[in-house]
Write a protein that holds these residues in place. Structure first.
Motif, PDB file in Angstrom:
ATOM      1  N   ARG A  20       0.888  -1.252  -0.139  1.00 20.09           N
ATOM      2  CA  ARG A  20      -0.054  -0.080  -0.113  1.00 20.09           C
ATOM      3  C   ARG A  20       0.883   1.106  -0.188  1.00 20.09           C
ATOM      4  N   SER A  21       1.999   0.996   0.400  1.00 16.83           N
ATOM      5  CA  SER A  21       3.079   2.367   0.470  1.00 16.83           C
ATOM      6  C   SER A  21       3.816   2.498  -0.666  1.00 16.83           C
ATOM      7  N   ALA A  22       3.586   1.501  -1.791  1.00 18.68           N
ATOM      8  CA  ALA A  22       4.398   1.776  -3.019  1.00 18.68           C
ATOM      9  C   ALA A  22       4.198   3.073  -3.644  1.00 18.68           C
ATOM     10  N   LEU A  23       5.291   3.436  -4.280  1.00 19.59           N
ATOM     11  CA  LEU A  23       5.150   4.803  -4.890  1.00 19.59           C
ATOM     12  C   LEU A  23       5.191   4.705  -6.498  1.00 19.59           C
ATOM     13  N   SER A  24       4.190   5.264  -7.198  1.00 16.67           N
ATOM     14  CA  SER A  24       4.583   5.438  -8.604  1.00 16.67           C
ATOM     15  C   SER A  24       5.666   6.331  -9.001  1.00 16.67           C
ATOM     16  N   SER A  25       5.960   6.297 -10.466  1.00 19.93           N
ATOM     17  CA  SER A  25       6.958   7.307 -10.764  1.00 19.93           C
ATOM     18  C   SER A  25       6.503   8.659 -10.386  1.00 19.93           C
ATOM     19  N   ASP A  26       4.998   8.915 -10.867  1.00 17.34           N
ATOM     20  CA  ASP A  26       4.578  10.173 -10.479  1.00 17.34           C
ATOM     21  C   ASP A  26       4.629  10.696  -9.329  1.00 17.34           C
ATOM     22  N   ALA A  27       4.157   9.674  -8.252  1.00 19.10           N
ATOM     23  CA  ALA A  27       4.195  10.063  -6.957  1.00 19.10           C
ATOM     24  C   ALA A  27       5.582  10.181  -6.222  1.00 19.10           C
ATOM     25  N   GLN A  28       6.559   9.523  -7.052  1.00 21.72           N
ATOM     26  CA  GLN A  28       7.945   9.769  -6.463  1.00 21.72           C
ATOM     27  C   GLN A  28       8.236  11.356  -6.606  1.00 21.72           C
ATOM     28  N   VAL A  46      14.732   9.820  -3.132  1.00 23.30           N
ATOM     29  CA  VAL A  46      13.670   8.821  -2.905  1.00 23.30           C
ATOM     30  C   VAL A  46      14.308   7.712  -3.237  1.00 23.30           C
ATOM     31  N   LEU A  47      14.278   6.489  -2.498  1.00 20.72           N
ATOM     32  CA  LEU A  47      14.654   5.145  -3.075  1.00 20.72           C
ATOM     33  C   LEU A  47      13.529   4.157  -2.936  1.00 20.72           C
ATOM     34  N   ALA A  48      12.962   3.886  -4.185  1.00 19.83           N
ATOM     35  CA  ALA A  48      11.495   3.248  -3.993  1.00 19.83           C
ATOM     36  C   ALA A  48      11.924   1.941  -4.670  1.00 19.83           C
ATOM     37  N   THR A  49      11.891   0.791  -4.281  1.00 18.09           N
ATOM     38  CA  THR A  49      12.062  -0.649  -4.645  1.00 18.09           C
ATOM     39  C   THR A  49      10.714  -1.428  -4.359  1.00 18.09           C
ATOM     40  N   CYS A  50      10.695  -2.711  -4.800  1.00 17.73           N
ATOM     41  CA  CYS A  50       9.617  -3.599  -4.541  1.00 17.73           C
ATOM     42  C   CYS A  50       9.587  -3.796  -3.061  1.00 17.73           C
ATOM     43  N   ASN A  51      10.738  -3.632  -2.395  1.00 19.32           N
ATOM     44  CA  ASN A  51      10.624  -4.080  -1.012  1.00 19.32           C
ATOM     45  C   ASN A  51      11.132  -3.030   0.220  1.00 19.32           C
ATOM     46  N   ARG A  52      11.172  -1.649  -0.438  1.00 24.28           N
ATOM     47  CA  ARG A  52      11.367  -0.597   0.561  1.00 24.28           C
ATOM     48  C   ARG A  52      11.096   0.910  -0.193  1.00 24.28           C
ATOM     49  N   VAL A  53      10.645   1.663   0.780  1.00 24.53           N
ATOM     50  CA  VAL A  53      10.485   3.204   0.308  1.00 24.53           C
ATOM     51  C   VAL A  53      11.230   4.056   1.344  1.00 24.53           C
ATOM     52  N   GLU A  54      12.256   4.571   1.087  1.00 16.83           N
ATOM     53  CA  GLU A  54      13.084   5.483   1.707  1.00 16.83           C
ATOM     54  C   GLU A  54      13.170   6.842   1.393  1.00 16.83           C
ATOM     55  N   ALA A 124      17.640   6.349  -8.320  1.00 15.28           N
ATOM     56  CA  ALA A 124      17.122   7.211  -7.287  1.00 15.28           C
ATOM     57  C   ALA A 124      17.943   8.336  -7.475  1.00 15.28           C
ATOM     58  N   LEU A 125      19.413   8.499  -7.879  1.00 11.59           N
ATOM     59  CA  LEU A 125      20.152   9.554  -7.908  1.00 11.59           C
ATOM     60  C   LEU A 125      19.735  10.372  -9.370  1.00 11.59           C
ATOM     61  N   ALA A 126      19.532   9.547 -10.414  1.00 17.64           N
ATOM     62  CA  ALA A 126      19.313  10.222 -11.475  1.00 17.64           C
ATOM     63  C   ALA A 126      17.799  11.125 -11.340  1.00 17.64           C
ATOM     64  N   LEU A 127      17.111  10.754 -10.773  1.00 18.25           N
ATOM     65  CA  LEU A 127      15.476  11.197 -10.771  1.00 18.25           C
ATOM     66  C   LEU A 127      16.088  12.489  -9.655  1.00 18.25           C
TER      67      LEU A 127
END
Length: 449
Positions: A20-28, A46-54, A124-127
């Motif tokens: 439920r906490s997963a972030l789409s590209s637009d949300a990031q 922001v570092l968002a993967t399939c098993n972490r949101v930081e 994450a760095l590139a974004l």
């Protein structure tokens, strides 16, 4: 440096909350923009993967920063703050650096030692660079994390311990059998053409599947991937037609809703005589969890992988597995790199003060030389040049030793106060120091030393 990270991962939260906490590209993107607009924040990534949101940020106040970042994560994930807070972890300054370096080395991954996290850190760095939310601190941090991760993989055998999440998932589908043993001859359907799906398609092609079909919303991307692997590309709308013919399906898209419903899978299974294997690596999930109840179907998803990985993590933490020595070596590398990064950042912190001091000294020298020339109008050009060079050399020699030493001291633990002391002793204008920082001026002392 006031580096802060607030996040949640498979280690701190159940998969249901992570999903439920997963972030789409637009949300990031929106999260980074709103974070940078927040009062206590100067930089964000922001570092968002399939098993972490930081969420990483450079903040000027710890408690205000934690509150702000937690609130922003809640707002953009859609999970209420009261529900989310118990699963959040907070790391600050050196602990935050240690955390990211450990993540980059695969020590905090669901599958210890996996290397795909490096690509996700790079993204994450590139974004952050694209949106101009990553400044000097986060650029330095993430670039160094990438170097540390690569060092860990090149200098230790952590690769022997680590698998990609794709390989781990495929092996879980087959009851821990190597992919190369059970994939040959099977027909595979990969849904998605991003980094994880591309890795899955490559792994299956190398394992010798008899047919590889790539489905994606953007058909051109699917065609490019299929072309490199000898597969066939189809639009995402054709998945229903391909499903009954697929022995193995891997799905990892950025969709916010289900890609495969229980009804779709059930209808496909009824047309087949053989078992169907499904691997869902998406967060939030691509494949309806109800598929678990269907006969003739084996579904492995992030929740299944988290449960499988927890046993392996336990073995590693007790140093019982064969990878324990490599893990210990990686931890040693991480600790040394954290110390070096902290020292470098503390040294960089004092550079604007040193530059401002030398600028002030140069202004004083110029003013005094101008007054001297006014009192001695009969000096020729050669005499004027020799006087100017002599005075400047004297000032440079007087400032050289203390500025070199203060930068050495500033790089040591607790050395952050030396910049303040230097500003106070020489009555430096704080605005002048700030101007140097904003301009990101190079270090003249490095050239003189």
């Amino acid at each position: 440096m006031s580096l802060l990270v607030v996040g949640l991962s498979h280690r701190s939260a159940p998969v249901s909350v992570l999903e439920r906490s997963a972030l789409s590209s637009d949300a990031q993107t929106k999260l980074l923009q709103d974070t940078l607009a927040a009062e206590p924040t100067a930089e964000a990534a922001v570092l968002a993967t399939c098993n972490r949101v930081e969420l990483y940020a450079d903040v000027d106040k710890f408690h205000a920063g934690v509150a702000e970042l937690s609130t922003l994560l809640s707002q953009h994930s859609g999970v209420g703050l009261e529900e989310l807070t118990p699963y959040l972890y907070v790391h600050y300054e050196d602990r935050a650096v240690h955390h990211l370096f450990s993540v980059a080395c695969g020590l905090d991954s669901m599958v210890v030692g996996e290397g795909q996290i490096l690509g996700q850190i790079k993204d994450a760095l590139a974004l952050g660079q694209e949106l101009h939310t990553a400044g000097r601190l986060l650029n330095d941090l993430f670039q160094q994390a990438l170097r540390v991760g690569k060092r860990a993989h090149s200098e230790t055998g952590i690769d022997r311990a680590g698998q990609s999440l794709v390989t781990f998932g495929l092996e879980q589908l087959a009851g821990d059998r190597p992919v190369a043993e059970w994939a040959p001859g099977r027909r595979a359907l990969v849904i998605g053409a991003g980094s994880m799906s591309s890795l899955a398609a490559t792994t299956l092609a190398r394992a010798g599947v008899s047919e590889l079909v790539i489905a994606n919303r953007t058909l051109e991307r699917a065609e490019r991937l299929a072309g490199t692997l000898g597969g066939r590309a189809v639009p995402i709308g054709a998945v229903g037609n391909e499903l009954p013919h697929a022995d193995l399906v891997v799905s990892c898209t950025g969709a916010t809703g289900l890609v495969l419903t229980g009804e779709q899978v059930g209808a496909a299974v009824r047309e087949r005589a053989a078992e169907t294997f499904l691997l869902d690596l998406a967060m939030p999930r691509d494949i309806d969890a109800a598929v678990h109840r269907l006969e003739g179907v084996r579904l492995v998803d992030i929740e299944t992988l988290a449960e499988a990985a927890s046993g392996r993590t336990g073995e590693e933490s007790t140093a019982a597995g064969p990878m324990a020595a490599d893990v210990d070596r990686v931890r040693t590398i991480v600790s040394a790199e954290v110390s070096a990064f902290g020292a470098a950042q503390r040294a960089v912190h004092i550079t604007p003060t040193v530059v401002a001091l030398r600028t002030m000294a140069a202004d004083v020298v110029s003013g005094e030389i101008a007054r001297l020339y006014g009192r001695l109008p009969d000096l020729d050009d050669r005499q004027r040049s020799e006087i100017a060079q002599t005075v400047r050399r004297v000032v440079d020699k007087l400032l050289h030793a203390p500025t070199v030493r203060v930068k050495q001291l500033a790089g040591e633990p607790g050395g952050a106060g030396y910049a303040d002391a230097l500003r106070e002793l020489f009555d430096l204008d704080p605005q002048a120091v700030a101007a140097v920082s904003r301009a990101d001026t190079g270090d003249p002392e490095r050239e003189r030393a």
